[in-house]
Design a protein around this motif. Structure first.
Motif, PDB file in Angstrom:
ATOM      1  N   CYS A 113     -83.047 -33.395 -38.607  1.00  0.00           N
ATOM      2  CA  CYS A 113     -82.348 -34.575 -39.129  1.00  0.00           C
ATOM      3  C   CYS A 113     -81.485 -34.754 -40.752  1.00  0.00           C
ATOM      4  N   VAL A 114     -82.535 -33.390 -41.220  1.00  0.00           N
ATOM      5  CA  VAL A 114     -82.447 -33.650 -42.660  1.00  0.00           C
ATOM      6  C   VAL A 114     -80.819 -32.581 -42.680  1.00  0.00           C
ATOM      7  N   LEU A 115     -81.414 -31.207 -41.512  1.00  0.00           N
ATOM      8  CA  LEU A 115     -79.981 -30.336 -41.729  1.00  0.00           C
ATOM      9  C   LEU A 115     -79.126 -31.758 -41.315  1.00  0.00           C
ATOM     10  N   ILE A 116     -79.102 -32.463 -39.988  1.00  0.00           N
ATOM     11  CA  ILE A 116     -77.901 -33.277 -40.291  1.00  0.00           C
ATOM     12  C   ILE A 116     -77.363 -34.509 -40.893  1.00  0.00           C
ATOM     13  N   SER A 117     -78.076 -34.609 -42.102  1.00  0.00           N
ATOM     14  CA  SER A 117     -77.846 -35.752 -43.609  1.00  0.00           C
ATOM     15  C   SER A 117     -77.009 -34.452 -44.315  1.00  0.00           C
ATOM     16  N   VAL A 118     -77.487 -32.905 -44.590  1.00  0.00           N
ATOM     17  CA  VAL A 118     -76.293 -31.949 -44.953  1.00  0.00           C
ATOM     18  C   VAL A 118     -75.240 -31.818 -44.606  1.00  0.00           C
ATOM     19  N   ILE A 119     -75.103 -31.968 -43.055  1.00  0.00           N
ATOM     20  CA  ILE A 119     -73.299 -31.444 -42.254  1.00  0.00           C
ATOM     21  C   ILE A 119     -72.971 -33.156 -42.776  1.00  0.00           C
ATOM     22  N   ALA A 120     -73.218 -33.621 -42.628  1.00  0.00           N
ATOM     23  CA  ALA A 120     -72.789 -35.141 -41.644  1.00  0.00           C
ATOM     24  C   ALA A 120     -71.594 -35.703 -42.527  1.00  0.00           C
ATOM     25  N   PRO A 121     -71.676 -35.391 -43.947  1.00  0.00           N
ATOM     26  CA  PRO A 121     -70.267 -35.261 -45.033  1.00  0.00           C
ATOM     27  C   PRO A 121     -69.114 -34.808 -44.247  1.00  0.00           C
ATOM     28  N   ALA A 122     -69.304 -33.460 -43.463  1.00  0.00           N
ATOM     29  CA  ALA A 122     -68.238 -32.959 -43.571  1.00  0.00           C
ATOM     30  C   ALA A 122     -67.292 -33.489 -43.007  1.00  0.00           C
ATOM     31  N   PHE A 123     -67.587 -34.162 -41.700  1.00  0.00           N
ATOM     32  CA  PHE A 123     -67.263 -34.623 -40.162  1.00  0.00           C
ATOM     33  C   PHE A 123     -65.979 -35.436 -41.104  1.00  0.00           C
ATOM     34  N   VAL A 124     -66.133 -35.798 -42.078  1.00  0.00           N
ATOM     35  CA  VAL A 124     -65.193 -37.101 -42.433  1.00  0.00           C
ATOM     36  C   VAL A 124     -64.169 -36.165 -43.709  1.00  0.00           C
ATOM     37  N   SER A 125     -64.298 -34.707 -43.863  1.00  0.00           N
ATOM     38  CA  SER A 125     -63.504 -34.078 -45.123  1.00  0.00           C
ATOM     39  C   SER A 125     -61.816 -33.648 -43.855  1.00  0.00           C
ATOM     40  N   ASP A 126     -61.103 -33.556 -45.128  1.00  0.00           N
ATOM     41  CA  ASP A 126     -60.240 -33.794 -44.663  1.00  0.00           C
ATOM     42  C   ASP A 126     -59.275 -31.552 -45.030  1.00  0.00           C
ATOM     43  N   ARG A 127     -60.570 -30.991 -45.767  1.00  0.00           N
ATOM     44  CA  ARG A 127     -59.918 -29.783 -45.817  1.00  0.00           C
ATOM     45  C   ARG A 127     -60.774 -29.085 -44.244  1.00  0.00           C
ATOM     46  N   PRO A 128     -59.637 -28.164 -44.105  1.00  0.00           N
ATOM     47  CA  PRO A 128     -59.295 -27.568 -42.820  1.00  0.00           C
ATOM     48  C   PRO A 128     -60.662 -26.039 -42.929  1.00  0.00           C
TER      49      PRO A 128
ATOM     50  N   ASP B 245     -63.914 -26.494 -44.592  1.00  0.00           N
ATOM     51  CA  ASP B 245     -65.354 -27.883 -43.774  1.00  0.00           C
ATOM     52  C   ASP B 245     -64.894 -27.682 -42.370  1.00  0.00           C
ATOM     53  N   LEU B 246     -64.275 -28.144 -41.969  1.00  0.00           N
ATOM     54  CA  LEU B 246     -63.765 -28.226 -40.336  1.00  0.00           C
ATOM     55  C   LEU B 246     -64.589 -27.614 -39.667  1.00  0.00           C
ATOM     56  N   ILE B 247     -64.064 -26.604 -40.016  1.00  0.00           N
ATOM     57  CA  ILE B 247     -63.688 -24.960 -38.782  1.00  0.00           C
ATOM     58  C   ILE B 247     -65.575 -24.792 -39.271  1.00  0.00           C
ATOM     59  N   ALA B 248     -66.024 -24.431 -40.628  1.00  0.00           N
ATOM     60  CA  ALA B 248     -66.985 -24.320 -40.843  1.00  0.00           C
ATOM     61  C   ALA B 248     -68.207 -25.678 -39.680  1.00  0.00           C
ATOM     62  N   LEU B 249     -67.514 -26.691 -40.162  1.00  0.00           N
ATOM     63  CA  LEU B 249     -68.445 -26.973 -39.108  1.00  0.00           C
ATOM     64  C   LEU B 249     -69.043 -27.100 -37.831  1.00  0.00           C
ATOM     65  N   ALA B 250     -68.155 -26.713 -37.477  1.00  0.00           N
ATOM     66  CA  ALA B 250     -67.755 -26.124 -35.464  1.00  0.00           C
ATOM     67  C   ALA B 250     -68.319 -24.957 -35.098  1.00  0.00           C
TER      68      ALA B 250
ATOM     69  N   THR C 261     -70.467 -19.313 -43.616  1.00  0.00           N
ATOM     70  CA  THR C 261     -69.291 -19.320 -42.812  1.00  0.00           C
ATOM     71  C   THR C 261     -68.213 -20.618 -44.033  1.00  0.00           C
ATOM     72  N   ALA C 262     -69.294 -21.791 -44.360  1.00  0.00           N
ATOM     73  CA  ALA C 262     -68.094 -22.600 -45.126  1.00  0.00           C
ATOM     74  C   ALA C 262     -68.086 -22.008 -46.538  1.00  0.00           C
ATOM     75  N   GLY C 263     -68.872 -21.477 -47.647  1.00  0.00           N
ATOM     76  CA  GLY C 263     -68.543 -20.217 -48.297  1.00  0.00           C
ATOM     77  C   GLY C 263     -66.523 -19.521 -47.905  1.00  0.00           C
ATOM     78  N   LEU C 264     -67.209 -18.357 -46.943  1.00  0.00           N
ATOM     79  CA  LEU C 264     -65.898 -17.142 -46.892  1.00  0.00           C
ATOM     80  C   LEU C 264     -65.114 -17.870 -46.660  1.00  0.00           C
ATOM     81  N   LEU C 265     -64.639 -19.352 -45.400  1.00  0.00           N
ATOM     82  CA  LEU C 265     -63.392 -19.699 -45.609  1.00  0.00           C
ATOM     83  C   LEU C 265     -63.454 -21.094 -47.003  1.00  0.00           C
ATOM     84  N   ARG C 266     -64.329 -21.192 -47.412  1.00  0.00           N
ATOM     85  CA  ARG C 266     -62.989 -22.489 -48.987  1.00  0.00           C
ATOM     86  C   ARG C 266     -62.923 -21.365 -49.688  1.00  0.00           C
TER      87      ARG C 266
END
Length: 99
Positions: free
Chosen positions: A47-62, A64-69, A90-95
């Motif tokens: 649940c804690v992990l989901i609360s951390v990554i959930a905002p990436a679901f609504v991101s418009d940055r490619p 973040d979306l690839i890192a989420l996947a 992954t998020a750091g590298l892709l950003r």
């Protein structure tokens, strides 16, 4: 020099984090948890992990979306710690690489 209010804030956040961790142990140390309570306690880190990554679901940055996947894929195959490490890396590298 670091502002005194900033240091106090950090110390208080550390104390509250420690107290929430030790508080659960102190309250439940002499008790047996039922199957339902055990399931809740085991699901809490997820649940804690989901609360951390959930905002990436609504991101418009490619990035973040690839890192989420990639993180979701890792979560289906790996334990929690490797999943978190893969997601952060992954998020750091892709950003860094993507606009």
């Amino acid at each position: 020099m670091i502002d005194a209010v900033t240091v106090l804030t950090i110390v208080l956040m550390a104390a509250v984090t420690y107290l929430t961790r030790i508080g659960g142990y102190l309250l439940l140390r002499d008790r047996r948890l039922g199957p339902r309570a055990s399931a809740v306690m085991e699901a809490a880190p997820g649940c804690v992990l989901i609360s951390v990554i959930a905002p990436a679901f609504v991101s418009d940055r490619p990035a973040d979306l690839i890192a989420l996947a990639v993180t979701v894929l890792a979560a289906t195959r790996l334990p929690m710690l490797p999943t978190v490490l893969i997601g952060v890396a992954t998020a750091g590298l892709l950003r860094h690489l993507l606009p």
